[in-house]
Design a protein around this motif. Structure first.
Motif, PDB file in Angstrom:
ATOM      1  N   LEU A 283      42.354  42.601   8.293  1.00  0.00           N
ATOM      2  CA  LEU A 283      43.169  43.404   9.215  1.00  0.00           C
ATOM      3  C   LEU A 283      42.607  44.809   9.396  1.00  0.00           C
ATOM      4  N   GLY A 284      41.943  45.339   8.386  1.00  0.00           N
ATOM      5  CA  GLY A 284      41.239  46.605   8.529  1.00  0.00           C
ATOM      6  C   GLY A 284      42.113  47.833   8.656  1.00  0.00           C
ATOM      7  N   PHE A 285      43.233  47.888   7.922  1.00  0.00           N
ATOM      8  CA  PHE A 285      44.089  49.072   8.014  1.00  0.00           C
ATOM      9  C   PHE A 285      43.823  50.031   6.855  1.00  0.00           C
ATOM     10  N   ARG A 286      44.012  51.320   7.128  1.00  0.00           N
ATOM     11  CA  ARG A 286      43.730  52.335   6.121  1.00  0.00           C
ATOM     12  C   ARG A 286      44.755  52.287   4.991  1.00  0.00           C
ATOM     13  N   ARG A 287      44.340  52.778   3.828  1.00  0.00           N
ATOM     14  CA  ARG A 287      45.196  52.814   2.645  1.00  0.00           C
ATOM     15  C   ARG A 287      45.411  54.254   2.196  1.00  0.00           C
ATOM     16  N   SER A 288      46.364  54.428   1.282  1.00  0.00           N
ATOM     17  CA  SER A 288      46.708  55.751   0.737  1.00  0.00           C
ATOM     18  C   SER A 288      47.053  56.736   1.847  1.00  0.00           C
ATOM     19  N   ASP A 289      47.893  56.257   2.782  1.00  0.00           N
ATOM     20  CA  ASP A 289      48.214  57.084   3.960  1.00  0.00           C
ATOM     21  C   ASP A 289      49.671  57.542   3.995  1.00  0.00           C
ATOM     22  N   VAL A 290      50.461  57.169   3.007  1.00  0.00           N
ATOM     23  CA  VAL A 290      51.889  57.461   3.059  1.00  0.00           C
ATOM     24  C   VAL A 290      52.168  58.953   2.957  1.00  0.00           C
ATOM     25  N   ARG A 291      51.495  59.644   2.060  1.00  0.00           N
ATOM     26  CA  ARG A 291      51.744  61.077   1.889  1.00  0.00           C
ATOM     27  C   ARG A 291      51.347  61.865   3.128  1.00  0.00           C
ATOM     28  N   ARG A 292      50.249  61.482   3.756  1.00  0.00           N
ATOM     29  CA  ARG A 292      49.860  62.145   5.011  1.00  0.00           C
ATOM     30  C   ARG A 292      50.928  61.931   6.065  1.00  0.00           C
ATOM     31  N   ALA A 293      51.452  60.711   6.142  1.00  0.00           N
ATOM     32  CA  ALA A 293      52.479  60.405   7.135  1.00  0.00           C
ATOM     33  C   ALA A 293      53.749  61.216   6.883  1.00  0.00           C
ATOM     34  N   ILE A 294      54.140  61.361   5.620  1.00  0.00           N
ATOM     35  CA  ILE A 294      55.324  62.161   5.301  1.00  0.00           C
ATOM     36  C   ILE A 294      55.106  63.609   5.707  1.00  0.00           C
ATOM     37  N   GLN A 295      53.929  64.144   5.458  1.00  0.00           N
ATOM     38  CA  GLN A 295      53.640  65.515   5.875  1.00  0.00           C
ATOM     39  C   GLN A 295      53.743  65.648   7.399  1.00  0.00           C
ATOM     40  N   GLU A 296      53.257  64.662   8.122  1.00  0.00           N
ATOM     41  CA  GLU A 296      53.339  64.674   9.589  1.00  0.00           C
ATOM     42  C   GLU A 296      54.792  64.648  10.051  1.00  0.00           C
ATOM     43  N   VAL A 297      55.613  63.850   9.379  1.00  0.00           N
ATOM     44  CA  VAL A 297      57.038  63.786   9.717  1.00  0.00           C
ATOM     45  C   VAL A 297      57.696  65.147   9.519  1.00  0.00           C
ATOM     46  N   VAL A 298      57.480  65.740   8.357  1.00  0.00           N
ATOM     47  CA  VAL A 298      58.092  67.032   8.039  1.00  0.00           C
ATOM     48  C   VAL A 298      57.619  68.113   9.000  1.00  0.00           C
ATOM     49  N   ASP A 299      56.339  68.101   9.321  1.00  0.00           N
ATOM     50  CA  ASP A 299      55.815  69.095  10.269  1.00  0.00           C
ATOM     51  C   ASP A 299      56.470  68.932  11.643  1.00  0.00           C
ATOM     52  N   GLN A 300      56.678  67.671  12.068  1.00  0.00           N
ATOM     53  CA  GLN A 300      57.258  67.451  13.404  1.00  0.00           C
ATOM     54  C   GLN A 300      58.702  67.914  13.473  1.00  0.00           C
ATOM     55  N   TYR A 301      59.453  67.700  12.399  1.00  0.00           N
ATOM     56  CA  TYR A 301      60.886  67.989  12.457  1.00  0.00           C
ATOM     57  C   TYR A 301      61.255  69.325  11.815  1.00  0.00           C
ATOM     58  N   THR A 302      60.259  70.153  11.543  1.00  0.00           N
ATOM     59  CA  THR A 302      60.524  71.502  11.042  1.00  0.00           C
ATOM     60  C   THR A 302      60.743  72.443  12.220  1.00  0.00           C
ATOM     61  N   ASP A 303      61.833  73.162  12.211  1.00  0.00           N
ATOM     62  CA  ASP A 303      62.140  74.098  13.304  1.00  0.00           C
ATOM     63  C   ASP A 303      61.035  75.132  13.425  1.00  0.00           C
TER      64      ASP A 303
END
Length: 304
Positions: A283-303
């Motif tokens: 399938l070729g999907f990246r690993r160890s990406d959860v923490r990056r994704a959480i940072q992206e979420v927090v950055d998007q929803y930070t006022d």
């Protein structure tokens, strides 16, 4: 490929739509309502309809080379007044409607079909006989894969807890998690419920879908995932991303932002596994990406 993303206005489908577009595919979004105007999906071709109401006719589907189905119902989608333990509801919206839609796609001449399902039937198969929702997901998976033949290439991608965001898309759960990590939810104690699970980012999942379209073994159900975390570790990553160094301890009590109803294996259980290396490679999907994704979420929803 000319690809239709059913459920393409939501978090998982929307991320698949934007990612597959970057891979050079022509993407059409199918949804009950037009995508939010602030999202990249709003600029894509949109096909309005509800798969549970037989809105999509063969003529609508015939022009597509492939379909990615990201619209399966779970407890977040239950309409007001519907009992979440209603067996007939889950049978109708998942077990019956999803394979029926896939069959219509096969009749229309669509060559490839990827269904994004749930990890529960594979990691906790005992729930198939105990939980109406899990049983409906299992039957949808089995029903879709049974349609595979030489002209209709079918894969199921069964995912664990998914974390991520789409630019401009409001995701109330992750908006609440961000506010929680920033200390803005008064009266909500800081802790994680006992137990844990596997998690995957929307980007890793979108890459797995792309891999399934290109290289997946027809008729196979792939169990995907990335990182095993306790729920307290999971919440702690949101606090870390928000720059909040508070300790997030584990408590054996229900959490207002991750209620027991959302942990189908039961509070205190730990669902931990590693993806088969051969499946991950195919399938070729990246690993160890959860923490990056959480940072992206927090950055998007930070006022601001």
């Amino acid at each position: 490929m000319n690809i239709l993303i059913v459920g393409g206005s939501g978090m998982i489908g929307g991320h698949c739509a934007t990612f597959l577009q970057t891979q050079g595919h022509h993407v059409t979004v199918a949804a009950r309502n037009k995508p939010m105007g602030t999202t990249p999906m709003a600029a894509m071709t949109v096909l309005l309809g509800d798969y549970t109401s037989d809105d999509f006719k063969s003529d609508n589907l015939a022009r597509f080379d492939a379909i990615v189905f990201a619209a399966g119902n779970d407890i977040r989608h239950v309409a007001e007044g519907v009992d979440p333990e209603d067996v007939q509801y889950w049978e109708r919206v998942n077990a019956e409607a999803i394979p029926a839609f896939a069959a219509k796609a096969r009749t229309a001449g669509v060559e490839r079909f990827v269904y994004i399902g749930s990890f529960y039937p594979q990691v906790a198969p005992y729930l198939i006989d105990q939980n109406a929702y899990v049983r409906s997901r299992h039957l949808a998976d089995v029903g879709v894969r049974a349609l595979a033949n030489d002209a209709f290439h079918v894969c199921c991608i069964n995912a664990p807890f998914v974390v991520g965001c789409v630019p401009g898309l409001s995701i109330p759960m992750f908006e609440a998690y961000t506010a929680y990590a920033q200390g803005k939810l008064e009266g909500v104690p800081v802790f994680g419920p006992a137990g844990g699970s596997n998690f995957i980012s929307t980007l890793s999942l979108a890459e797995a879908v792309d891999g399934a379209l290109k290289r997946g073994e027809s008729g196979k159900a792939y169990l995907v995932g990335d990182e095993n975390l306790t729920f307290s570790e999971y919440f702690r990553e949101f606090f870390r991303a928000a720059g909040n160094d508070l300790s997030v301890d584990e408590r054996d009590e229900e959490h207002p932002l991750l209620p027991d109803a959302a942990i189908l294996t039961g509070r205190g259980s730990v669902v931990s596994y590693e993806v088969e290396s051969s499946d991950s490679a195919r399938l070729g999907f990246r690993r160890s990406d959860v923490r990056r994704a959480i940072q992206e979420v927090v950055d998007q929803y930070t006022d601001g």
